[in-house]
Motif scaffolding. Sequence first.
Motif, PDB file in Angstrom:
ATOM      1  N   TYR A  21     -46.763 -84.205  74.152  1.00 58.80           N
ATOM      2  CA  TYR A  21     -45.657 -83.792  73.281  1.00 58.80           C
ATOM      3  C   TYR A  21     -45.055 -85.056  72.637  1.00 58.80           C
ATOM      4  O   TYR A  21     -44.675 -86.000  73.328  1.00 58.80           O
ATOM      5  N   THR A  22     -44.973 -85.072  71.330  1.00 58.17           N
ATOM      6  CA  THR A  22     -44.485 -86.263  70.625  1.00 58.17           C
ATOM      7  C   THR A  22     -43.023 -86.096  70.228  1.00 58.17           C
ATOM      8  O   THR A  22     -42.643 -85.107  69.601  1.00 58.17           O
ATOM      9  N   THR A  23     -42.217 -87.087  70.617  1.00 56.68           N
ATOM     10  CA  THR A  23     -40.819 -87.157  70.194  1.00 56.68           C
ATOM     11  C   THR A  23     -40.431 -88.619  70.074  1.00 56.68           C
ATOM     12  O   THR A  23     -41.139 -89.496  70.587  1.00 56.68           O
ATOM     13  N   THR A  24     -39.353 -88.900  69.402  1.00 53.94           N
ATOM     14  CA  THR A  24     -38.888 -90.287  69.292  1.00 53.94           C
ATOM     15  C   THR A  24     -37.850 -90.550  70.375  1.00 53.94           C
ATOM     16  O   THR A  24     -37.160 -89.626  70.819  1.00 53.94           O
ATOM     17  N   PRO A  25     -37.721 -91.805  70.811  1.00 53.94           N
ATOM     18  CA  PRO A  25     -36.696 -92.129  71.813  1.00 53.94           C
ATOM     19  C   PRO A  25     -35.297 -91.682  71.374  1.00 53.94           C
ATOM     20  O   PRO A  25     -34.498 -91.247  72.202  1.00 53.94           O
ATOM     21  N   GLU A  26     -35.001 -91.776  70.059  1.00 50.42           N
ATOM     22  CA  GLU A  26     -33.672 -91.416  69.548  1.00 50.42           C
ATOM     23  C   GLU A  26     -33.348 -89.942  69.782  1.00 50.42           C
ATOM     24  O   GLU A  26     -32.174 -89.548  69.863  1.00 50.42           O
ATOM     25  N   GLN A  27     -34.393 -89.110  69.893  1.00 51.91           N
ATOM     26  CA  GLN A  27     -34.174 -87.671  70.072  1.00 51.91           C
ATOM     27  C   GLN A  27     -33.947 -87.276  71.530  1.00 51.91           C
ATOM     28  O   GLN A  27     -33.559 -86.144  71.818  1.00 51.91           O
ATOM     29  N   VAL A  28     -34.175 -88.210  72.441  1.00 54.34           N
ATOM     30  CA  VAL A  28     -33.978 -87.928  73.863  1.00 54.34           C
ATOM     31  C   VAL A  28     -32.487 -88.042  74.188  1.00 54.34           C
ATOM     32  O   VAL A  28     -31.825 -89.020  73.835  1.00 54.34           O
ATOM     33  N   LEU A  29     -31.931 -87.022  74.854  1.00 50.26           N
ATOM     34  CA  LEU A  29     -30.501 -87.003  75.179  1.00 50.26           C
ATOM     35  C   LEU A  29     -30.284 -87.531  76.598  1.00 50.26           C
ATOM     36  O   LEU A  29     -30.776 -86.939  77.572  1.00 50.26           O
ATOM     37  N   VAL A  30     -29.550 -88.644  76.688  1.00 49.45           N
ATOM     38  CA  VAL A  30     -29.251 -89.267  77.984  1.00 49.45           C
ATOM     39  C   VAL A  30     -27.740 -89.427  78.115  1.00 49.45           C
ATOM     40  O   VAL A  30     -27.080 -89.949  77.213  1.00 49.45           O
ATOM     41  N   ASN A  31     -27.195 -88.953  79.238  1.00 47.64           N
ATOM     42  CA  ASN A  31     -25.768 -89.098  79.522  1.00 47.64           C
ATOM     43  C   ASN A  31     -25.584 -89.854  80.832  1.00 47.64           C
ATOM     44  O   ASN A  31     -26.532 -89.992  81.620  1.00 47.64           O
ATOM     45  N   GLU A  32     -24.354 -90.303  81.054  1.00 47.31           N
ATOM     46  CA  GLU A  32     -24.046 -90.828  82.386  1.00 47.31           C
ATOM     47  C   GLU A  32     -23.999 -89.663  83.356  1.00 47.31           C
ATOM     48  O   GLU A  32     -23.510 -88.576  83.008  1.00 47.31           O
ATOM     49  N   THR A  33     -24.493 -89.866  84.558  1.00 46.43           N
ATOM     50  CA  THR A  33     -24.475 -88.808  85.577  1.00 46.43           C
ATOM     51  C   THR A  33     -23.031 -88.494  85.964  1.00 46.43           C
ATOM     52  O   THR A  33     -22.217 -89.399  86.140  1.00 46.43           O
ATOM     53  N   LYS A  34     -22.719 -87.212  86.076  1.00 48.66           N
ATOM     54  CA  LYS A  34     -21.359 -86.813  86.453  1.00 48.66           C
ATOM     55  C   LYS A  34     -21.036 -87.323  87.855  1.00 48.66           C
ATOM     56  O   LYS A  34     -21.920 -87.375  88.717  1.00 48.66           O
ATOM     57  N   PRO A  35     -19.772 -87.672  88.095  1.00 48.50           N
ATOM     58  CA  PRO A  35     -19.397 -88.281  89.384  1.00 48.50           C
ATOM     59  C   PRO A  35     -19.745 -87.435  90.611  1.00 48.50           C
ATOM     60  O   PRO A  35     -20.015 -87.975  91.678  1.00 48.50           O
ATOM     61  N   GLU A  36     -19.772 -86.107  90.432  1.00 46.29           N
ATOM     62  CA  GLU A  36     -20.035 -85.249  91.606  1.00 46.29           C
ATOM     63  C   GLU A  36     -21.509 -85.215  92.008  1.00 46.29           C
ATOM     64  O   GLU A  36     -21.862 -84.637  93.041  1.00 46.29           O
TER      65      GLU A  36
END
Length: 595
Positions: A21-36
């Motif tokens: 599956y081809t995607t660009t790094p910019e399209q990947v959604l990364v967040n900080e892990t929630k504290p819980e």
Amino acid sequence: MHIVDNIKAHTAAALQQLYQYTTTPEQVLVNETKPEFTGDYTIVLFAYTKTLQVSPNQMGEQIGNYFLQNHANIFAGYNIIKGFLNLTIQPAYWQQFLNKNWQNVQYGLATPKQEKILVEYSSPNTNKPLHLGHLRNNFLGWGIASILEANGYDVIKTCIVNDRGIHICKSMVAWLKLGNGAEPETTHTKGDHFVGKYYVLFNDLYKAEAESLIAAGHSREHAEKNAPIMLEAQQMLVDWEAGNQQVIDLWKKMNKWVYRGFDETYQKIGSDFHKIYYESETYILGKKLVEEGLAKKVFYTKEDGSVWIDLTTDGLDEKIVQRKDGTSVYITQDIGLAEQREAEFHPSKTIYVVGDEQNYHFRVLKLICEKLELPSAQQIYHLSYGMVELPQGKMKSREGTVVDADDIVAEMIQIAQQKTEELGKVNDFTPEELQQLYHTIGLGALKFFLLRVDPKKKMIFNPEESIDFHGFTGPFIQYTYARIKSILRKIEQQQLLQTEFSNHVQMSKLEIELAKLLEQFPGFMTDAANTLNPSVLAIYVFNLSKTFNSFYVDHPIAQETNLQLKQLRVQLATLTAQVIKTSLQLLGIQVPERM
């Protein structure tokens, strides 16, 4: 490459390797892990599971295993919760990051780009001194220019002085009537305050004359248009544009008084410009463009001789671009100035830092430039910001209820002195050092308070709240910086530490949290530039300061006996101080080495 960019790039590679599956790094959604939850960063998988027809848990396991097998130097572990892949970063990654960057005073600053951006701010009128609203404008404009520059852009800081027009004619008429030859020097008054007083006096006279006409039986509309003093001001504007030498000489004299006052205020608040334009020099070019617009049938002339543009098909209305007596309006000079700056600098973007009361004006400006097919049209960007109000409500120049910038700055310095003396930690400062400290704290509190709010939002300014040493304030962050510098000075006196530590030091949760925040700094810098929002940086540096103070409560540095652990904490403290200093300086705020 920073950790989030790393995660995005490795996720795109994993999707290609595991699922073709081809995607660009910019399209990947990364967040900080929630504290819980356990983890440092989280990848959102939902965007791929439906397309690839793989369950979120299965995909999480496959990508998590891929990371551990191929990038064990970065990832220490993972867990999956309802379609979210939570990743734990190797402590060694943070330690390598600190070893590499802790002494880098340029950390977070980008390499130069071949792109020029022009930022216009301040835009004072020569009929009155700078006020509280101008302070938000100056701090926003200067801060945005600094942040863009730190992100590698070639930035030109400009100011347009509204030095002509009906407003300055009002001050001139009032001075002629009431001044009795008085000048700033003879009255010991700052020049801009002196001229501003006559603007207020003009409006007092104007109101009285209008009310007198109404009492004599005239309609309010007739009275307001025909009050003798208003007719005098309008005639003076016509005489000015006709080059009447007596009017020009008075205009030059009064503006000179104002400029001396402005320069004093700008120096005090740390605002500067690469180039200052004057409306008196730009409006003529605007008038030429009006003539061209008439020839192109973009504009039309009404029966009274005034020139207009019809923007009703664009969802707006008709807009005047030249009065019936041939004199210019604001939009006229703005059209001319846009073209002049395009010819001088060829910027990719011109950012106008102007309050949201002028939203309509800038929509019209951009539309007119587009219809005239001017090269400057595509560069115009209005950075609209909300007004600053006091707890008691709006300020009004004509009624003399505006809070002058000079008075606000003086009050902030006085409050800084009072609060500092209450803390009682500056007994060893010389009188000169104390005065510098009070100025640094007072002005820092003022700037931070006005910049910590998203520019789009209206705000209420409260001097006392802005200078709290324990709140969401500039002084709290300045104090954190001074505290770190004090800690590091004590350690330097103890012994010279090695420049690096091994990558196997056990890091606590707070040490990792602080390292993670420091590693995110370049990302916040980019975000602040992309959104033209200094509050992004203000909130970041406040959170960094809070995190450091929490870390330091449980993690002594000078008293630590394990040299490897001590060096780790020295690096954390040193880089924290550097990032605080860089962040605040980009907001125009100085940092005291001791408080």
